[in-house]
Design a protein around this motif. Structure first.
Motif, PDB file in Angstrom:
ATOM      1  N   GLU A  17     -43.863  36.015 -10.686  1.00 49.01           N
ATOM      2  CA  GLU A  17     -44.746  36.875  -9.885  1.00 49.01           C
ATOM      3  C   GLU A  17     -44.666  36.516  -8.405  1.00 49.01           C
ATOM      4  O   GLU A  17     -44.924  37.347  -7.540  1.00 49.01           O
ATOM      5  CB  GLU A  17     -46.198  36.743 -10.352  1.00 49.01           C
ATOM      6  N   SER A  18     -44.327  35.272  -8.110  1.00 52.13           N
ATOM      7  CA  SER A  18     -44.222  34.790  -6.727  1.00 52.13           C
ATOM      8  C   SER A  18     -42.782  34.478  -6.342  1.00 52.13           C
ATOM      9  O   SER A  18     -42.530  33.729  -5.390  1.00 52.13           O
ATOM     10  CB  SER A  18     -45.077  33.529  -6.556  1.00 52.13           C
ATOM     11  N   ASP A  19     -41.841  35.043  -7.092  1.00 48.33           N
ATOM     12  CA  ASP A  19     -40.405  34.833  -6.848  1.00 48.33           C
ATOM     13  C   ASP A  19     -40.010  33.352  -6.864  1.00 48.33           C
ATOM     14  O   ASP A  19     -39.190  32.907  -6.063  1.00 48.33           O
ATOM     15  CB  ASP A  19     -39.965  35.473  -5.529  1.00 48.33           C
ATOM     16  N   LEU A  20     -40.607  32.592  -7.763  1.00 49.52           N
ATOM     17  CA  LEU A  20     -40.265  31.180  -7.938  1.00 49.52           C
ATOM     18  C   LEU A  20     -39.510  31.003  -9.244  1.00 49.52           C
ATOM     19  O   LEU A  20     -39.795  31.681 -10.234  1.00 49.52           O
ATOM     20  CB  LEU A  20     -41.523  30.311  -7.954  1.00 49.52           C
ATOM     21  N   ASP A  21     -38.575  30.086  -9.229  1.00 50.95           N
ATOM     22  CA  ASP A  21     -37.763  29.825 -10.410  1.00 50.95           C
ATOM     23  C   ASP A  21     -37.661  28.312 -10.618  1.00 50.95           C
ATOM     24  O   ASP A  21     -36.903  27.642  -9.924  1.00 50.95           O
ATOM     25  CB  ASP A  21     -36.374  30.438 -10.247  1.00 50.95           C
ATOM     26  N   PHE A  22     -38.458  27.799 -11.526  1.00 46.79           N
ATOM     27  CA  PHE A  22     -38.426  26.382 -11.874  1.00 46.79           C
ATOM     28  C   PHE A  22     -37.892  26.223 -13.286  1.00 46.79           C
ATOM     29  O   PHE A  22     -38.145  27.066 -14.150  1.00 46.79           O
ATOM     30  CB  PHE A  22     -39.839  25.777 -11.829  1.00 46.79           C
ATOM     31  N   ARG A  23     -37.168  25.147 -13.508  1.00 43.92           N
ATOM     32  CA  ARG A  23     -36.697  24.811 -14.855  1.00 43.92           C
ATOM     33  C   ARG A  23     -37.487  23.621 -15.355  1.00 43.92           C
ATOM     34  O   ARG A  23     -37.938  22.777 -14.574  1.00 43.92           O
ATOM     35  CB  ARG A  23     -35.211  24.464 -14.828  1.00 43.92           C
ATOM     36  N   PHE A  24     -37.611  23.532 -16.669  1.00 45.02           N
ATOM     37  CA  PHE A  24     -38.338  22.420 -17.273  1.00 45.02           C
ATOM     38  C   PHE A  24     -37.471  21.168 -17.241  1.00 45.02           C
ATOM     39  O   PHE A  24     -36.313  21.192 -17.633  1.00 45.02           O
ATOM     40  CB  PHE A  24     -38.736  22.759 -18.709  1.00 45.02           C
ATOM     41  N   HIS A  25     -38.030  20.090 -16.759  1.00 44.95           N
ATOM     42  CA  HIS A  25     -37.360  18.784 -16.695  1.00 44.95           C
ATOM     43  C   HIS A  25     -37.743  18.026 -17.969  1.00 44.95           C
ATOM     44  O   HIS A  25     -38.877  17.574 -18.113  1.00 44.95           O
ATOM     45  CB  HIS A  25     -37.831  18.039 -15.443  1.00 44.95           C
ATOM     46  N   SER A  26     -36.822  17.916 -18.899  1.00 45.15           N
ATOM     47  CA  SER A  26     -37.156  17.369 -20.220  1.00 45.15           C
ATOM     48  C   SER A  26     -37.365  15.858 -20.224  1.00 45.15           C
ATOM     49  O   SER A  26     -38.011  15.334 -21.117  1.00 45.15           O
ATOM     50  CB  SER A  26     -36.087  17.746 -21.242  1.00 45.15           C
ATOM     51  N   LYS A  27     -36.853  15.171 -19.217  1.00 42.36           N
ATOM     52  CA  LYS A  27     -37.044  13.727 -19.178  1.00 42.36           C
ATOM     53  C   LYS A  27     -38.409  13.435 -18.555  1.00 42.36           C
ATOM     54  O   LYS A  27     -38.650  13.739 -17.394  1.00 42.36           O
ATOM     55  CB  LYS A  27     -35.937  13.055 -18.377  1.00 42.36           C
ATOM     56  N   MET A  67     -43.495  17.632 -10.291  1.00 37.88           N
ATOM     57  CA  MET A  67     -42.434  18.441  -9.714  1.00 37.88           C
ATOM     58  C   MET A  67     -41.302  17.496  -9.299  1.00 37.88           C
ATOM     59  O   MET A  67     -41.536  16.454  -8.684  1.00 37.88           O
ATOM     60  CB  MET A  67     -42.925  19.223  -8.498  1.00 37.88           C
ATOM     61  N   TYR A  68     -40.082  17.890  -9.651  1.00 39.52           N
ATOM     62  CA  TYR A  68     -38.888  17.089  -9.386  1.00 39.52           C
ATOM     63  C   TYR A  68     -37.959  17.837  -8.445  1.00 39.52           C
ATOM     64  O   TYR A  68     -38.100  19.044  -8.230  1.00 39.52           O
ATOM     65  CB  TYR A  68     -38.147  16.791 -10.702  1.00 39.52           C
ATOM     66  N   THR A  69     -36.972  17.126  -7.915  1.00 36.26           N
ATOM     67  CA  THR A  69     -35.965  17.773  -7.076  1.00 36.26           C
ATOM     68  C   THR A  69     -35.216  18.822  -7.892  1.00 36.26           C
ATOM     69  O   THR A  69     -35.174  18.756  -9.119  1.00 36.26           O
ATOM     70  CB  THR A  69     -34.951  16.750  -6.531  1.00 36.26           C
ATOM     71  N   GLY A  70     -34.634  19.779  -7.192  1.00 36.85           N
ATOM     72  CA  GLY A  70     -33.847  20.811  -7.863  1.00 36.85           C
ATOM     73  C   GLY A  70     -34.693  21.849  -8.574  1.00 36.85           C
ATOM     74  O   GLY A  70     -34.267  22.441  -9.558  1.00 36.85           O
ATOM     75  N   ASP A  71     -35.930  22.077  -8.097  1.00 32.13           N
ATOM     76  CA  ASP A  71     -36.836  23.073  -8.693  1.00 32.13           C
ATOM     77  C   ASP A  71     -37.039  22.836 -10.189  1.00 32.13           C
ATOM     78  O   ASP A  71     -36.867  23.743 -11.015  1.00 32.13           O
ATOM     79  CB  ASP A  71     -36.338  24.501  -8.435  1.00 32.13           C
ATOM     80  N   LYS A  72     -37.412  21.622 -10.526  1.00 29.55           N
ATOM     81  CA  LYS A  72     -37.705  21.257 -11.914  1.00 29.55           C
ATOM     82  C   LYS A  72     -39.130  20.729 -11.991  1.00 29.55           C
ATOM     83  O   LYS A  72     -39.676  20.227 -11.012  1.00 29.55           O
ATOM     84  CB  LYS A  72     -36.744  20.176 -12.406  1.00 29.55           C
ATOM     85  N   TYR A  73     -39.727  20.845 -13.171  1.00 30.05           N
ATOM     86  CA  TYR A  73     -41.089  20.369 -13.399  1.00 30.05           C
ATOM     87  C   TYR A  73     -41.226  19.932 -14.857  1.00 30.05           C
ATOM     88  O   TYR A  73     -40.407  20.253 -15.708  1.00 30.05           O
ATOM     89  CB  TYR A  73     -42.111  21.472 -13.095  1.00 30.05           C
ATOM     90  N   GLU A  99     -51.306  28.714 -17.039  1.00 28.23           N
ATOM     91  CA  GLU A  99     -52.006  29.069 -15.812  1.00 28.23           C
ATOM     92  C   GLU A  99     -52.122  27.880 -14.866  1.00 28.23           C
ATOM     93  O   GLU A  99     -51.866  27.998 -13.670  1.00 28.23           O
ATOM     94  CB  GLU A  99     -53.395  29.623 -16.144  1.00 28.23           C
ATOM     95  N   ARG A 100     -52.483  26.722 -15.386  1.00 33.85           N
ATOM     96  CA  ARG A 100     -52.674  25.543 -14.528  1.00 33.85           C
ATOM     97  C   ARG A 100     -51.344  25.015 -13.999  1.00 33.85           C
ATOM     98  O   ARG A 100     -51.244  24.626 -12.844  1.00 33.85           O
ATOM     99  CB  ARG A 100     -53.404  24.437 -15.281  1.00 33.85           C
ATOM    100  N   VAL A 101     -50.325  24.993 -14.856  1.00 38.56           N
ATOM    101  CA  VAL A 101     -49.009  24.508 -14.419  1.00 38.56           C
ATOM    102  C   VAL A 101     -48.445  25.445 -13.352  1.00 38.56           C
ATOM    103  O   VAL A 101     -47.987  24.996 -12.295  1.00 38.56           O
ATOM    104  CB  VAL A 101     -48.043  24.356 -15.613  1.00 38.56           C
ATOM    105  N   ALA A 102     -48.481  26.740 -13.597  1.00 33.27           N
ATOM    106  CA  ALA A 102     -47.951  27.702 -12.627  1.00 33.27           C
ATOM    107  C   ALA A 102     -48.728  27.649 -11.309  1.00 33.27           C
ATOM    108  O   ALA A 102     -48.124  27.695 -10.231  1.00 33.27           O
ATOM    109  CB  ALA A 102     -47.983  29.115 -13.210  1.00 33.27           C
ATOM    110  N   TYR A 103     -50.042  27.544 -11.390  1.00 33.29           N
ATOM    111  CA  TYR A 103     -50.855  27.456 -10.167  1.00 33.29           C
ATOM    112  C   TYR A 103     -50.428  26.264  -9.319  1.00 33.29           C
ATOM    113  O   TYR A 103     -50.221  26.378  -8.112  1.00 33.29           O
ATOM    114  CB  TYR A 103     -52.342  27.359 -10.509  1.00 33.29           C
ATOM    115  N   ARG A 104     -50.286  25.103  -9.957  1.00 31.43           N
ATOM    116  CA  ARG A 104     -49.929  23.890  -9.210  1.00 31.43           C
ATOM    117  C   ARG A 104     -48.540  24.010  -8.587  1.00 31.43           C
ATOM    118  O   ARG A 104     -48.327  23.641  -7.427  1.00 31.43           O
ATOM    119  CB  ARG A 104     -50.007  22.676 -10.139  1.00 31.43           C
ATOM    120  N   LEU A 105     -47.567  24.542  -9.337  1.00 32.57           N
ATOM    121  CA  LEU A 105     -46.210  24.704  -8.800  1.00 32.57           C
ATOM    122  C   LEU A 105     -46.192  25.699  -7.636  1.00 32.57           C
ATOM    123  O   LEU A 105     -45.489  25.492  -6.645  1.00 32.57           O
ATOM    124  CB  LEU A 105     -45.245  25.132  -9.902  1.00 32.57           C
ATOM    125  N   LYS A 106     -46.967  26.770  -7.749  1.00 33.57           N
ATOM    126  CA  LYS A 106     -47.066  27.736  -6.657  1.00 33.57           C
ATOM    127  C   LYS A 106     -47.675  27.080  -5.421  1.00 33.57           C
ATOM    128  O   LYS A 106     -47.181  27.256  -4.308  1.00 33.57           O
ATOM    129  CB  LYS A 106     -47.916  28.938  -7.078  1.00 33.57           C
TER     130      LYS A 106
END
Length: 146
Positions: A17-27, A67-73, A99-106
Motif C-alpha cells: 500500500e506504501s510501495d514498500l517491498d521487504f523480504r522476511f529474514h529467516s535467521k 529490520m535488517y539491511t537489504g530491506d529484510k525484517y 498490522e503491527r509489523v507493517a506499521y513499524r516497517l512503514k
C-alpha cells in the motif's frame, strides 16, 4: 521465545500500500539495524493432551520486530506457558501481527501516517512468570518489573 512461522503475505500486502517491498529474514539474530518491542493479540491452546486447560486468549503477546539491511525484517513472537501445567504454548495470531509489523516497517521507512489506536478491554491478568517475553525482557508488562 521461538520465531513463529506464519504467512507473511499479509505483511507484504500492507507494505505494498506504501510501495514498500521487504523480504522476511529467516535467521533470527540480533544483527539488526533497528529493533522494536511491542505486543499483539492471539489465542493459545495447551499442547499437553493430559492438561485440563481449554486454552486462553491474550491481548499481550510480546513480539520483537527487527529490520535488517537489504530491506529484510523478522518478528520474534514470544510464547506463553499454560497456567495449569506450565507447558509452553505457541500462539495462533490474529490480524494484529501483520498490522503491527507493517506499521513499524512503514514508520522506519519514513512513511507518514497516524499512530494507530490499540486497546480494548483486558481479558485477565498478565502473569509474568508464564510469559516468555517477560523472562527475556521484551514484554511491555515485564519491563517495569524485570
Amino acid at each position: 521465545m521461538v520465531n513463529v512461522s506464519v504467512p507473511h503475505s499479509e505483511v507484504t500486502a500492507l507494505l505494498e500500500e506504501s510501495d514498500l517491498d521487504f523480504r522476511f529474514h529467516s535467521k533470527d539474530d540480533d544483527f539488526a539495524l533497528k529493533t522494536y518491542d511491542t505486543n499483539i493479540m492471539g489465542r493459545f491452546s495447551c499442547p499437553n493432551d493430559e492438561c485440563g486447560s481449554t486454552g486462553w486468549s491474550s491481548k499481550k503477546i510480546a513480539i520483537t520486530i527487527r529490520m535488517y539491511t537489504g530491506d529484510k525484517y523478522n518478528a520474534r513472537v514470544y510464547h506463553q506457558r499454560c497456567q495449569e501445567c506450565k507447558r509452553l504454548s505457541q500462539p495462533i495470531l490474529d490480524d494484529s501481527y501483520a498490522e503491527r509489523v507493517a506499521y513499524r516497517l512503514k514508520k522506519w521507512s519514513g512513511v507518514e501516517m497516524e499512530a494507530p489506536v490499540y486497546g480494548g478491554e483486558s481479558n485477565g491478568p498478565h502473569i509474568r512468570s508464564l510469559c516468555e517475553g517477560c523472562k527475556a525482557g521484551h514484554c511491555s508488562e515485564g519491563k517495569w518489573y524485570c
